[in-house]
Design a protein around this motif. Structure first.
Motif, PDB file in Angstrom:
ATOM      1  N   TRP A  44     -18.663 -36.531  -2.694  1.00  0.00           N
ATOM      2  CA  TRP A  44     -17.354 -35.912  -2.567  1.00  0.00           C
ATOM      3  C   TRP A  44     -17.160 -35.350  -1.158  1.00  0.00           C
ATOM      4  N   VAL A  48     -14.309 -36.420   1.663  1.00  0.00           N
ATOM      5  CA  VAL A  48     -13.379 -35.446   2.235  1.00  0.00           C
ATOM      6  C   VAL A  48     -13.512 -35.408   3.756  1.00  0.00           C
ATOM      7  N   GLU A  52     -10.524 -36.485   6.343  1.00  0.00           N
ATOM      8  CA  GLU A  52      -9.997 -35.506   7.297  1.00  0.00           C
ATOM      9  C   GLU A  52     -10.198 -35.980   8.732  1.00  0.00           C
TER      10      GLU A  52
END
Length: 70
Positions: A44, A48, A52
């Motif tokens: 995860w 992310v 980003e």
């Protein structure tokens, strides 16, 4: 007979390691969020961070008026 060990990593095995220092409460926050999404924390967090990073690159590239090379 059931195979032993972890399943294959898929198309690309990850070999580079990124280490960051976080507080125990930050770790708990990340772990609990990943659990809510039914993902392990590392997968995860990787998703992310990469998402980003792509956003930042696109935004900076747009300001510079160029096209992304990645």
């Amino acid at each position: 007979k059931k195979p032993r060990g972890r399943p294959p990593l898929g198309e690309i095995a990850k070999s580079a390691l990124l280490k960051i220092r976080i507080s125990p409460s930050e770790r708990e926050h990340l772990d609990s969020t990943a659990t809510l999404l039914k993902k392990d924390t590392s997968s995860w967090a990787r998703d992310v961070l990469l998402r980003e990073a792509d956003k930042v690159r696109k935004r900076l590239n747009k300001k510079a008026g160029g096209e992304s090379k990645d």
